[in-house]
Structure formats: structure tokens, C-alpha cells
Design an enzyme around this catalytic site. Structure first.
Site, PDB file in Angstrom:
ATOM      1  N   ASN A  11      50.168   2.513   4.751  1.00  0.00           N
ATOM      2  CA  ASN A  11      51.106   3.562   3.693  1.00  0.00           C
ATOM      3  C   ASN A  11      52.137   2.879   3.375  1.00  0.00           C
ATOM      4  O   ASN A  11      53.155   2.410   4.146  1.00  0.00           O
ATOM      5  CB  ASN A  11      51.560   4.768   5.015  1.00  0.00           C
ATOM      6  CG  ASN A  11      52.313   5.577   4.175  1.00  0.00           C
ATOM      7  OD1 ASN A  11      52.599   5.452   2.872  1.00  0.00           O
ATOM      8  ND2 ASN A  11      53.010   6.628   4.834  1.00  0.00           N
ATOM      9  N   LYS A  13      54.514   3.570   1.271  1.00  0.00           N
ATOM     10  CA  LYS A  13      55.585   4.418   1.098  1.00  0.00           C
ATOM     11  C   LYS A  13      56.257   4.058  -0.212  1.00  0.00           C
ATOM     12  O   LYS A  13      55.822   3.729  -1.013  1.00  0.00           O
ATOM     13  CB  LYS A  13      56.656   4.351   2.330  1.00  0.00           C
ATOM     14  CG  LYS A  13      56.081   4.347   3.658  1.00  0.00           C
ATOM     15  CD  LYS A  13      56.758   4.743   4.664  1.00  0.00           C
ATOM     16  CE  LYS A  13      55.837   5.134   6.208  1.00  0.00           C
ATOM     17  NZ  LYS A  13      56.814   5.326   7.216  1.00  0.00           N
ATOM     18  N   HIS A  97      52.823  14.050   5.831  1.00  0.00           N
ATOM     19  CA  HIS A  97      53.417  13.097   6.530  1.00  0.00           C
ATOM     20  C   HIS A  97      54.913  13.390   7.039  1.00  0.00           C
ATOM     21  O   HIS A  97      55.602  14.238   6.191  1.00  0.00           O
ATOM     22  CB  HIS A  97      53.975  11.937   5.578  1.00  0.00           C
ATOM     23  CG  HIS A  97      54.075  10.674   6.185  1.00  0.00           C
ATOM     24  ND1 HIS A  97      55.454  10.473   6.601  1.00  0.00           N
ATOM     25  CD2 HIS A  97      53.392   9.659   6.603  1.00  0.00           C
ATOM     26  CE1 HIS A  97      55.671   9.286   7.162  1.00  0.00           C
ATOM     27  NE2 HIS A  97      54.358   8.816   7.419  1.00  0.00           N
ATOM     28  N   GLU A  99      57.795  12.475   6.819  1.00  0.00           N
ATOM     29  CA  GLU A  99      58.866  12.174   5.864  1.00  0.00           C
ATOM     30  C   GLU A  99      58.635  13.007   4.590  1.00  0.00           C
ATOM     31  O   GLU A  99      59.765  13.535   4.230  1.00  0.00           O
ATOM     32  CB  GLU A  99      58.724  10.763   5.381  1.00  0.00           C
ATOM     33  CG  GLU A  99      59.355   9.542   6.135  1.00  0.00           C
ATOM     34  CD  GLU A  99      58.541   8.074   6.268  1.00  0.00           C
ATOM     35  OE1 GLU A  99      58.001   8.017   5.078  1.00  0.00           O
ATOM     36  OE2 GLU A  99      58.574   7.470   7.367  1.00  0.00           O
ATOM     37  N   GLU A 165      51.292  10.877  14.489  1.00  0.00           N
ATOM     38  CA  GLU A 165      52.440   9.904  14.178  1.00  0.00           C
ATOM     39  C   GLU A 165      53.584  10.641  14.714  1.00  0.00           C
ATOM     40  O   GLU A 165      54.336  11.281  14.032  1.00  0.00           O
ATOM     41  CB  GLU A 165      52.612   9.806  12.420  1.00  0.00           C
ATOM     42  CG  GLU A 165      51.501   9.110  12.067  1.00  0.00           C
ATOM     43  CD  GLU A 165      51.984   8.387  10.704  1.00  0.00           C
ATOM     44  OE1 GLU A 165      51.809   7.191  10.451  1.00  0.00           O
ATOM     45  OE2 GLU A 165      52.560   9.240   9.699  1.00  0.00           O
ATOM     46  N   GLY A 171      58.936   3.846  12.203  1.00  0.00           N
ATOM     47  CA  GLY A 171      59.738   3.114  11.703  1.00  0.00           C
ATOM     48  C   GLY A 171      61.198   2.725  12.622  1.00  0.00           C
ATOM     49  O   GLY A 171      62.112   2.006  12.026  1.00  0.00           O
ATOM     50  N   SER A 211      55.171   2.430  14.246  1.00  0.00           N
ATOM     51  CA  SER A 211      55.397   1.056  14.587  1.00  0.00           C
ATOM     52  C   SER A 211      54.412   0.220  15.151  1.00  0.00           C
ATOM     53  O   SER A 211      54.238  -0.220  16.321  1.00  0.00           O
ATOM     54  CB  SER A 211      56.605   1.197  15.716  1.00  0.00           C
ATOM     55  OG  SER A 211      57.552   1.673  15.185  1.00  0.00           O
ATOM     56  N   GLY A 232      52.990   1.801   8.305  1.00  0.00           N
ATOM     57  CA  GLY A 232      53.633   1.570   7.624  1.00  0.00           C
ATOM     58  C   GLY A 232      54.374   0.221   7.269  1.00  0.00           C
ATOM     59  O   GLY A 232      53.567  -0.477   6.712  1.00  0.00           O
TER      60      GLY A 232
HETATM   61  P1  13P Z   1      55.552   2.342  10.531  1.00  0.00           P
HETATM   62  O1  13P Z   1      54.675   1.741  10.876  1.00  0.00           O
HETATM   63  O2  13P Z   1      56.516   1.576   9.778  1.00  0.00           O
HETATM   64  O3  13P Z   1      56.332   2.850  11.882  1.00  0.00           O
HETATM   65  O4  13P Z   1      55.295   3.717   9.666  1.00  0.00           O
HETATM   66  C1  13P Z   1      54.313   4.707  10.185  1.00  0.00           C
HETATM   67  C2  13P Z   1      54.263   5.598   9.379  1.00  0.00           C
HETATM   68  O5  13P Z   1      54.791   6.347   8.915  1.00  0.00           O
HETATM   69  C3  13P Z   1      52.898   5.515   8.677  1.00  0.00           C
HETATM   70  O6  13P Z   1      52.581   6.616   7.778  1.00  0.00           O
END
Ligand code: 13P
Length: 253
Positions: A11, A13, A97, A99, A165, A171, A211, A232
Site C-alpha cells: 500500500n 498510500k 483502511h 486511514e 491491521e 506506521g 509495521s 505500508g
Molecule cells: P506500515 O507498514 O507503514 O505500518 O503501514 C501498514 C498499512 O497501513 C498498510 O495498509
């Protein structure tokens, strides 16, 4: 023993300009084993989907959108429709997601409508769900996962993929331990069995996200109910993402 093919999904983002996205896609395509036992998916930002999909045509990677609107078309400035994603070369789409849930106040009802729209257009949805830190501390993790999964019970296509997640792991550099992730995945598979029957639950691919890095991927992927990753930050680096893909492949070998 199940025969679920692992998925490694990146992803991206709201990252990367066009040249960077194309270079990363090319680096990944070149680094992949020709007969990979892993499905590799990339989720670029919407304006980049079409060029990345075009660059990867004929290569063993698929492309998806990061979101879609629940309606087929209309006056929804800034949104993207399922058919526009299909026309841009997408076969997959992320839905719900965290976010989107936090930045855009997306609730379970809207998420379910998006899953339904994706299925209607033939896009394969990855339903993202997971608890916040406060919810985990209040020991409400399973209640939250139950609510978020049950919300799509009537609309999910058989090919639905679910990504667990935990919000506190996204993140932050703080990954769920294999035990924490396995417990959540086992719960989700059990609930899927109650909602859709044992066969479908056994075939349901459950990804972990939060992560994921090359050094924690091997221990996570060894868990019985973890069928791959939604990555991510580490998916923005070809070498790191290839190492994660390799870990998924090693588990499938
Ligand atoms: P990270 O791998 O940066 O923690 O992000 C995970 C994520 O939100 C994937 O959709």
C-alpha cells in the site's frame, strides 16, 4: 493443510511521484522469482494506478485502488468509481483502511456499501479492519473485529480478502507479536465460518498489516492463520518489499 496462496500487498498510500512509482514497480518486477508462489499486489495513489498497471502488463504483479466510492457514478468531487479503477487496470481495491476510517470518518455501513460496489464491478476487495490502541487496552479487540467483519456479511464476495491491521501498529514501528496477530486471525477465521460456512472460511485469505518489515515477516508468516501481508512503509523500498515477498514464498514452499 490449507492451500491458500499467500498475498504480499504494497500500500503505497499518498507517496511517490510518477517516475519514482515506475522505478519501484520495475525494480519489483525484475526482482520477482519467475514462478513465484505468492500473489503480489501494488496499491499506488489513484493518479498513478494507470501508468503503473500499464508498465506491469504481462508481469506477475497486479494493481489495485486504495479506495472507491460506493455509488456507480455521480457528483462526488474528488472521489473515484469502481469502473474508473477497472478501466485504469485495477483488479483489486482496498476498502475500509483505518486511514480512511479516521481521516474521512468512514463507518461500517459505508465500508459495506463500498465492498458491495467493488464486487459488483468485479474488483476484488481487501477489507481492512483492526482495533485502536484504546480499544485493545479496554480489551475490546475481538468485539471490534467482530463488528467490522459482520458489517460486510451480506455483501462480501466469496473472493473477499481481509487485512487485519491493528491501528496502533500502523506506521509506528510497533508490530503485533505473532501471538497477538495469530489470535486475531484465528478469531476472524472462526467468525467467517459462522457467517459464510467452513469451506469459505478455510479459503479466506487473512493478511496482517502494521509495521511489517523484512525482519519480522518470517515469524509472522509462520502463523497458521496468517496468509500474507499488507505492507505500508516497507513496500516503498524494493529491496525490503522483495524480502517480505520472499518470506511469504518461503512459507508457501
Ligand atoms: P506500515 O507498514 O507503514 O505500518 O503501514 C501498514 C498499512 O497501513 C498498510 O495498509
Amino acid at each position: 493443510m490449507s492451500c491458500r496462496v499467500p498475498i504480499a500487498a504494497g500500500n503505497w498510500k499518498m507517496n511517490l511521484r510518477r517516475d519514482q512509482a515506475l522505478a519501484l514497480a520495475e525494480g519489483l518486477a525484475r526482482g520477482l522469482a519467475p514462478q513465484g508462489a505468492v500473489e503480489v499486489l501494488l496499491f499506488p495513489a489513484h493518479p498513478l494506478v494507470e501508468v503503473v498497471a500499464a508498465a506491469l502488463r504481462g508481469r506477475p504483479l497486479e494493481v489495485g485502488g486504495q479506495d472507491l466510492h460506493p455509488e456507480e457514478w455521480g457528483a462526488h468531487t474528488g472521489d473515484v468509481s469502481a469502473w474508473q479503477l477497472v478501466d485504469s487496470g485495477c483488479t483489486w481495491v482496498l476498502v475500509g483502511h483505518s486511514e480512511r476510517r479516521s481521516d474521512h470518518a468512514e463507518g461500517d455501513e459505508l465500508v459495506a456499501a463500498k465492498v458491495a460496489r467493488a464486487a459488483d464491478a468485479g474488483l476484488l476487495p481487501i477489507l481492512c479492519l483492526g482495533e485502536t490502541l484504546a480499544e485493545r487496552q479496554q480489551e475490546r479487540t475481538l468485539e471490534v473485529l467482530d463488528r467490522q467483519l459482520t458489517a460486510v456479511a451480506d455483501v462480501a464476495p466469496t473472493e473477499l480478502v481481509v487485512a487485519y491491521e491493528p491501528v496502533w501498529a500502523i506506521g509506528t514501528g510497533e508490530t503485533a507479536s505473532p501471538e497477538q496477530a495469530q489470535a486475531a486471525h484465528e478469531f476472524l477465521r472462526t467468525r467467517a465460518g459462522e457467517l459464510w460456512g467452513a469451506t469459505r472460511a478455510d479459503q479466506l485469505r487473512l493478511l496482517y498489516g502494521g509495521s511489517v518489515k523484512p525482519d519480522n515477516a518470517p515469524d509472522l508468516i509462520r502463523c497458521e492463520d496468517i496468509d500474507g501481508f499488507l505492507v505500508g512503509g516497507a513496500s516503498l523500498d524494493a529491496e525490503k518489499f522483495l524480502a517480505i515477498i520472499h518470506a511469504c514464498g518461503a512459507s508457501a514452499a
